[in-house]
Design an enzyme around this catalytic site. Structure first.
Site, PDB file in Angstrom:
ATOM      1  CE  LYS A  69      -3.405   2.762   2.335  1.00  0.00           C
ATOM      2  NZ  LYS A  69      -3.907   3.234   3.641  1.00  0.00           N
ATOM      3  N   GLY A 130      -8.240   9.349   9.617  1.00  0.00           N
ATOM      4  CA  GLY A 130      -8.565   9.398  11.036  1.00  0.00           C
ATOM      5  C   GLY A 130      -9.609  10.411  11.452  1.00  0.00           C
ATOM      6  CB  ALA A 156      -8.411   7.963   4.422  1.00  0.00           C
ATOM      7  N   GLY A 157     -11.009   8.096   6.465  1.00  0.00           N
ATOM      8  CA  GLY A 157     -12.086   8.987   6.860  1.00  0.00           C
ATOM      9  C   GLY A 157     -13.423   8.328   7.138  1.00  0.00           C
TER      10      GLY A 157
END
Length: 227
Positions: A69, A130, A156-157
């Site tokens: 990744k 995050g 993400a998020g």
């Protein structure tokens, strides 16, 4: 963490290379059977292509990992990915024989260029890492999914199972979730909830969601029944 992973039904676990002590036989990776999970080392902390490539090669030399990744985040406050350096690193790693899954801003042009370079998936952010703010980049992710010929992983998020369901309803191939589960009062239950949401969202996408309307339409039409 092991119980949460089992509850989530995931098949892949991403691990920050900088957090792994490869010199120890009892490092965190020893807790995960390769028969149960594909370990996906990430280049978290890399600020440019050179650092990211070095971390990827370290993963290969120390653990034999070929799936990476790719994260290049030079700005520490929002951890937004650097598109130019990500593309540069992808080109190098593809030539080195890696399977590269790059983390990117929700940029359809960059996503297509990475695909053409050889990236085996693209991982656009829903919102900054995050933050638990959900999919704030929906319109751009829809374009990426429409154009992509490789898997699209919303990364993400995502802060709630409903965010994951939304991503899957849009046609994403998968989602990556960490913070929402890790900080939950009951991480195992939250992981289970995300599993259900992903399954429901994917099933809804395959079923074919109805289009939105500006005006109401009766679910029981008044025409055609009394002839």
């Amino acid at each position: 963490m092991r119980l949460a992973l089992e509850a989530s039904g995931t098949e892949m676990v991403t691990v920050a290379l900088r957090r792994v002590d490869f010199s120890s036989e009892n490092n965190m990776l020893s807790d995960f059977s390769p028969e149960n999970y594909l370990i996906l080392p990430n280049t978290s902390g890399a600020e440019d292509a050179e650092q990211a490539v070095r971390l990827a090669r370290l993963a290969r030399s120390c653990g034999g990992f070929n799936w990476i990744k790719l994260e290049v985040t030079p700005e520490p406050r929002y951890l937004l990915p650097d598109g130019a350096e990500t593309l540069k690193a992808t080109e190098i790693l593809i030539k080195d024989g890696f399977t590269v899954l790059p983390y990117i801003n929700a940029d359809p042009v960059l996503a297509k260029r990475l695909e053409e370079t050889g990236a085996q998936a693209v991982m656009p952010l829903g919102s900054p890492i995050g933050t638990n703010r959900g999919i704030e980049t929906e319109a751009m992710i829809e374009i990426i999914i429409e154009q992509a010929r490789v898997p699209v992983v919303v990364d993400a998020g995502l802060g709630a199972p409903s965010h994951a369901a939304k991503a899957m309803e849009m046609g994403a191939s998968a989602v990556l979730v960490n913070t929402a589960i890790a900080i939950a009062h009951n991480p195992v239950k939250m992981a289970e909830a995300f599993k259900g949401a992903v399954s429901a969202g994917r099933t809804a996408y395959l079923a074919g969601l109805g289009g939105k309307r500006r005006l109401s339409a009766p679910s029981s039409p008044l025409t055609g029944f009394l002839k």
